[in-house]
Write a protein that holds these residues in place. Structure first.
Motif, mmCIF file in Angstrom:
data_model
loop_
_atom_site.group_PDB
_atom_site.id
_atom_site.type_symbol
_atom_site.label_atom_id
_atom_site.label_comp_id
_atom_site.label_asym_id
_atom_site.label_seq_id
_atom_site.Cartn_x
_atom_site.Cartn_y
_atom_site.Cartn_z
ATOM 1 N N LEU A 58 0.815 -1.261 -0.101
ATOM 2 C CA LEU A 58 0.008 -0.047 0.010
ATOM 3 C C LEU A 58 0.923 1.289 0.137
ATOM 4 N N ALA A 59 0.321 2.480 -0.627
ATOM 5 C CA ALA A 59 1.183 3.299 -0.702
ATOM 6 C C ALA A 59 0.825 4.331 0.261
ATOM 7 N N TYR A 60 1.834 5.295 0.797
ATOM 8 C CA TYR A 60 1.219 6.255 2.092
ATOM 9 C C TYR A 60 2.222 7.664 1.823
ATOM 10 N N PHE A 61 1.693 8.531 2.353
ATOM 11 C CA PHE A 61 2.374 9.720 2.430
ATOM 12 C C PHE A 61 3.577 9.445 3.660
ATOM 13 N N PRO A 62 4.339 10.415 3.869
ATOM 14 C CA PRO A 62 5.791 10.050 4.599
ATOM 15 C C PRO A 62 4.888 10.352 6.150
ATOM 16 N N ILE A 63 5.289 9.474 7.034
ATOM 17 C CA ILE A 63 4.761 9.669 8.526
ATOM 18 C C ILE A 63 5.411 10.855 9.052
ATOM 19 N N ASP A 64 4.218 11.728 9.603
ATOM 20 C CA ASP A 64 4.432 13.170 9.856
ATOM 21 C C ASP A 64 3.678 13.210 11.320
ATOM 22 N N PRO A 65 4.459 13.293 12.467
ATOM 23 C CA PRO A 65 3.899 13.437 13.756
ATOM 24 C C PRO A 65 2.963 14.738 14.008
ATOM 25 N N GLU A 66 3.069 15.746 13.076
ATOM 26 C CA GLU A 66 2.233 16.835 13.364
ATOM 27 C C GLU A 66 0.721 16.671 12.869
ATOM 28 N N TYR A 67 0.537 15.291 12.260
ATOM 29 C CA TYR A 67 -1.043 15.003 11.796
ATOM 30 C C TYR A 67 -1.512 14.036 13.054
ATOM 31 N N ASN A 68 -0.695 14.165 14.120
ATOM 32 C CA ASN A 68 -1.392 13.161 15.211
ATOM 33 C C ASN A 68 -1.627 14.121 16.046
ATOM 34 N N VAL A 69 -3.122 14.640 16.513
ATOM 35 C CA VAL A 69 -3.021 15.559 17.326
ATOM 36 C C VAL A 69 -4.331 14.968 18.409
ATOM 37 N N PRO A 70 -4.360 15.656 19.899
ATOM 38 C CA PRO A 70 -5.567 15.346 20.682
ATOM 39 C C PRO A 70 -6.777 15.929 20.088
#
Length: 218
Positions: free
Chosen positions: A81-93
């Motif tokens: 499967l294809a993904y965008f690069p992992i970006d912690p800024e897209y993990n928010v409360p």
């Protein structure tokens, strides 16, 4: 740091009471220190990408070992499967503001049929400095603690599936959730037309690009 051992405000306390007080204070410090040492340390930021990458590899392996949801004839086309690069800024409360409305919503799907859903609440969060919200649904007749979020954004139809992407959450008692777009996934109807996929409701059509999570192959 506050002093644990002290004689108190009464100067006439005898030394034996003072020694006992100090011993008891020292025991408290030792107990707290041991508890802190035995507690699981908070996850380091560097561990987050590793965890997400591991989850993606596990999903790929599961799909590759089966013909469902991706038929074996389509494995070469879609896997890995294809993904965008992992970006912690897209993990928010996010905070779920409950919606006290039992009205059943007929959510359109890829097959033309409707899925009966109820709005559970509005998931409010801040992403890259901008306040946002997504409506969380629960499908009628399914586990009431399961929250379903279908959304689209400005990558839909170009970089990601035109009909949007999904996120799943388990309802909890705190009302606070991890809104992790790195875990956003393309619905299975993209790989296999025998699946029926709900379309995002109007209020879940984000007017920004979400370059995180699963994407279409280039």
């Amino acid at each position: 740091m506050r002093t644990i051992c002290h004689e108190g405000t009464e100067a006439r306390k005898n030394r034996s009471r003072f020694v006992f007080s100090c011993f008891r204070g020292s025991f408290v410090i030792l107990a707290v220190s041991l508890a802190a040492c035995s507690s699981k340390p908070p996850e380091e930021p560097k561990d987050y990408p590793t965890r997400i990458a591991s989850e993606r590899a596990t999903k790929d392996a599961g799909f590759a070992a089966s013909d469902d949801p991706i038929p074996k004839a389509s494995h070469a086309q879609f896997l890995p499967l294809a993904y965008f690069p992992i970006d912690p800024e897209y993990n928010v409360p996010g905070v779920l503001k409950p919606i006290d409305d039992k009205t059943i919503v007929d959510m359109p799907t890829s097959t033309g049929a409707n899925r009966p859903m109820r709005r559970v609440g509005s998931l409010e969060f801040t992403l890259k400095g901008a306040p946002m919200k997504l409506t969380a649904f629960n499908e009628v007749g399914t586990d009431p603690t399961s929250l379903f979020i279908a959304f689209s954004d400005l990558t839909s139809g170009t970089e990601t599936y035109a009909a949007g992407r999904f996120m799943d959450l388990a309802r909890n008692g705190t009302g606070i959730y991890e809104v992790d777009f790195n875990r956003a996934y393309i619905p299975y109807c993209y790989y296999n037309p025998t699946y029926e996929c709900p379309y995002p409701s109007r209020e879940n059509r984000l007017q920004i690009p979400i370059r995180a999570g699963e994407r279409m192959k280039k």
